[in-house]
Design a protein around this motif. Structure first.
Motif, PDB file in Angstrom:
ATOM      1  N   GLY A  64      16.467 -33.116   6.733  1.00  0.00           N
ATOM      2  CA  GLY A  64      15.580 -34.134   6.198  1.00  0.00           C
ATOM      3  C   GLY A  64      16.076 -34.619   4.854  1.00  0.00           C
ATOM      4  N   GLY A  65      15.548 -35.755   4.438  1.00  0.00           N
ATOM      5  CA  GLY A  65      15.866 -36.307   3.131  1.00  0.00           C
ATOM      6  C   GLY A  65      15.077 -37.568   2.893  1.00  0.00           C
ATOM      7  N   GLY A  66      14.867 -37.882   1.617  1.00  0.00           N
ATOM      8  CA  GLY A  66      14.098 -39.073   1.310  1.00  0.00           C
ATOM      9  C   GLY A  66      14.309 -39.568  -0.099  1.00  0.00           C
ATOM     10  N   VAL A  67      13.592 -40.625  -0.421  1.00  0.00           N
ATOM     11  CA  VAL A  67      13.584 -41.198  -1.760  1.00  0.00           C
ATOM     12  C   VAL A  67      12.150 -41.480  -2.159  1.00  0.00           C
ATOM     13  N   GLY A  68      11.937 -41.449  -3.461  1.00  0.00           N
ATOM     14  CA  GLY A  68      10.634 -41.790  -4.014  1.00  0.00           C
ATOM     15  C   GLY A  68      10.755 -41.898  -5.513  1.00  0.00           C
ATOM     16  N   PRO A  69       9.680 -42.299  -6.159  1.00  0.00           N
ATOM     17  CA  PRO A  69       9.724 -42.461  -7.613  1.00  0.00           C
ATOM     18  C   PRO A  69      10.135 -41.161  -8.307  1.00  0.00           C
ATOM     19  N   LEU A  70      10.893 -41.305  -9.379  1.00  0.00           N
ATOM     20  CA  LEU A  70      11.239 -40.160 -10.218  1.00  0.00           C
ATOM     21  C   LEU A  70      10.097 -39.967 -11.206  1.00  0.00           C
ATOM     22  N   GLU A  71       9.352 -38.889 -11.027  1.00  0.00           N
ATOM     23  CA  GLU A  71       8.211 -38.599 -11.902  1.00  0.00           C
ATOM     24  C   GLU A  71       8.654 -38.549 -13.351  1.00  0.00           C
ATOM     25  N   GLY A  72       7.883 -39.213 -14.210  1.00  0.00           N
ATOM     26  CA  GLY A  72       8.171 -39.168 -15.632  1.00  0.00           C
ATOM     27  C   GLY A  72       9.307 -40.057 -16.085  1.00  0.00           C
ATOM     28  N   ALA A  73       9.730 -40.986 -15.239  1.00  0.00           N
ATOM     29  CA  ALA A  73      10.823 -41.899 -15.582  1.00  0.00           C
ATOM     30  C   ALA A  73      10.330 -43.335 -15.416  1.00  0.00           C
ATOM     31  N   PRO A  74      11.032 -44.298 -15.992  1.00  0.00           N
ATOM     32  CA  PRO A  74      10.670 -45.701 -15.799  1.00  0.00           C
ATOM     33  C   PRO A  74      10.678 -46.072 -14.315  1.00  0.00           C
ATOM     34  N   PRO A  75       9.945 -47.116 -13.938  1.00  0.00           N
ATOM     35  CA  PRO A  75       9.778 -47.458 -12.517  1.00  0.00           C
ATOM     36  C   PRO A  75      11.051 -47.869 -11.786  1.00  0.00           C
ATOM     37  N   GLU A  76      12.114 -48.188 -12.511  1.00  0.00           N
ATOM     38  CA  GLU A  76      13.347 -48.571 -11.820  1.00  0.00           C
ATOM     39  C   GLU A  76      14.170 -47.360 -11.363  1.00  0.00           C
ATOM     40  N   TYR A  77      13.675 -46.155 -11.645  1.00  0.00           N
ATOM     41  CA  TYR A  77      14.373 -44.928 -11.266  1.00  0.00           C
ATOM     42  C   TYR A  77      13.697 -44.274 -10.065  1.00  0.00           C
ATOM     43  N   CYS A  78      14.497 -43.957  -9.061  1.00  0.00           N
ATOM     44  CA  CYS A  78      14.003 -43.162  -7.945  1.00  0.00           C
ATOM     45  C   CYS A  78      14.758 -41.838  -7.927  1.00  0.00           C
ATOM     46  N   GLU A  79      14.306 -40.981  -7.060  1.00  0.00           N
ATOM     47  CA  GLU A  79      14.965 -39.680  -6.887  1.00  0.00           C
ATOM     48  C   GLU A  79      15.310 -39.508  -5.414  1.00  0.00           C
ATOM     49  N   LEU A  80      16.501 -39.019  -5.148  1.00  0.00           N
ATOM     50  CA  LEU A  80      16.863 -38.573  -3.806  1.00  0.00           C
ATOM     51  C   LEU A  80      16.210 -37.208  -3.663  1.00  0.00           C
ATOM     52  N   LYS A  81      15.289 -37.076  -2.719  1.00  0.00           N
ATOM     53  CA  LYS A  81      14.417 -35.906  -2.682  1.00  0.00           C
ATOM     54  C   LYS A  81      14.584 -35.080  -1.407  1.00  0.00           C
ATOM     55  N   LYS A  82      14.593 -33.805  -1.616  1.00  0.00           N
ATOM     56  CA  LYS A  82      14.532 -32.818  -0.534  1.00  0.00           C
ATOM     57  C   LYS A  82      15.459 -33.147   0.630  1.00  0.00           C
ATOM     58  N   MET A  83      16.724 -33.328   0.297  1.00  0.00           N
ATOM     59  CA  MET A  83      17.738 -33.561   1.325  1.00  0.00           C
ATOM     60  C   MET A  83      18.394 -32.222   1.651  1.00  0.00           C
ATOM     61  N   TYR A  84      18.005 -31.677   2.783  1.00  0.00           N
ATOM     62  CA  TYR A  84      18.480 -30.364   3.217  1.00  0.00           C
ATOM     63  C   TYR A  84      18.781 -30.410   4.711  1.00  0.00           C
ATOM     64  N   PHE A  85      19.805 -29.639   5.100  1.00  0.00           N
ATOM     65  CA  PHE A  85      20.189 -29.534   6.510  1.00  0.00           C
ATOM     66  C   PHE A  85      20.410 -28.068   6.855  1.00  0.00           C
ATOM     67  N   LEU A  86      20.001 -27.695   8.046  1.00  0.00           N
ATOM     68  CA  LEU A  86      20.306 -26.348   8.537  1.00  0.00           C
ATOM     69  C   LEU A  86      21.817 -26.233   8.745  1.00  0.00           C
ATOM     70  N   PRO A  87      22.372 -25.032   8.692  1.00  0.00           N
ATOM     71  CA  PRO A  87      23.826 -24.865   8.838  1.00  0.00           C
ATOM     72  C   PRO A  87      24.405 -25.528  10.087  1.00  0.00           C
ATOM     73  N   GLU A  88      23.683 -25.479  11.196  1.00  0.00           N
ATOM     74  CA  GLU A  88      24.219 -26.061  12.436  1.00  0.00           C
ATOM     75  C   GLU A  88      24.288 -27.589  12.401  1.00  0.00           C
ATOM     76  N   ALA A  89      23.668 -28.216  11.411  1.00  0.00           N
ATOM     77  CA  ALA A  89      23.702 -29.675  11.291  1.00  0.00           C
ATOM     78  C   ALA A  89      24.745 -30.145  10.277  1.00  0.00           C
ATOM     79  N   ARG A  90      25.348 -29.230   9.583  1.00  0.00           N
ATOM     80  CA  ARG A  90      26.290 -29.595   8.515  1.00  0.00           C
ATOM     81  C   ARG A  90      27.680 -29.874   9.076  1.00  0.00           C
ATOM     82  N   GLY A  91      28.404 -30.746   8.371  1.00  0.00           N
ATOM     83  CA  GLY A  91      29.785 -31.042   8.756  1.00  0.00           C
ATOM     84  C   GLY A  91      29.927 -31.950   9.954  1.00  0.00           C
ATOM     85  N   ARG A  92      28.854 -32.663  10.310  1.00  0.00           N
ATOM     86  CA  ARG A  92      28.888 -33.528  11.486  1.00  0.00           C
ATOM     87  C   ARG A  92      28.675 -35.001  11.145  1.00  0.00           C
ATOM     88  N   GLY A  93      28.645 -35.303   9.838  1.00  0.00           N
ATOM     89  CA  GLY A  93      28.462 -36.686   9.417  1.00  0.00           C
ATOM     90  C   GLY A  93      27.013 -37.110   9.257  1.00  0.00           C
TER      91      GLY A  93
END
Length: 157
Positions: A64-93
């Motif tokens: 999974g992975g996503g984007v959303g506002p960066l808390e405590g930053a100006p509105p033009e800043y987002c954060e790449l959030k909670k981008m994680y993959f199980l080992p079997e999903a890694r290295g496949r593009g």
């Protein structure tokens, strides 16, 4: 298949995030494993200017992975959030597909900068981020609550 998160994904993505972080010794205070939003990620990312995706293969959530506002930053800043993959999903593009989707969303949502936090031990992730133009920062930004992270990066969109 990469698709938007749905309420019935909440348990799978919560457990996935916690399992990945545990494998890196980051399942404690100061890391995303204890974020309250993990219990209802579909609701947390239903807000405007937020998106979250799951990677599903044969009805099993592998990342999974996503984007959303960066808390405590100006509105033009987002954060790449909670981008994680199980080992079997890694290295496949699929990480590339996820980051491309998230960065395109960030631009379409009007963000000008994308910030992320990670760990020095997550070498493959850092390599991926660098390949997409994220540059290291000397200190964290915003108020993410992730004081355990030791790598901070930013990309101008």
């Amino acid at each position: 298949m990469l698709r938007s998160i749905e309420p019935n994904d909440n348990v799978a993505i919560r457990d996935l995030v916690r399992n990945v972080l545990e494998s890196f010794g980051a399942n404690r205070e100061g890391f995303a494993a204890l974020d309250p939003e993990l219990d209802d990620m579909a609701a947390a990312y239903s807000a405007s200017k937020s998106r979250y995706y799951v990677l599903e293969l044969e009805r099993i959530v592998l990342g999974g992975g996503g984007v959303g506002p960066l808390e405590g930053a100006p509105p033009e800043y987002c954060e790449l959030k909670k981008m994680y993959f199980l080992p079997e999903a890694r290295g496949r593009g699929w990480g590339r597909k996820m980051i491309e989707t998230c960065l395109a969303d960030a631009q379409n949502l009007g963000y000008q900068f994308c910030y992320l936090e990670t760990l020095a031990t997550m070498e493959t992730a850092r390599y991926l981020y660098a390949n997409y133009g994220f540059e290291p920062l000397n200190k964290p930004m915003g108020n993410t609550g992730h004081s355990g992270c030791d790598v901070w990066m930013m990309k101008e969109l």
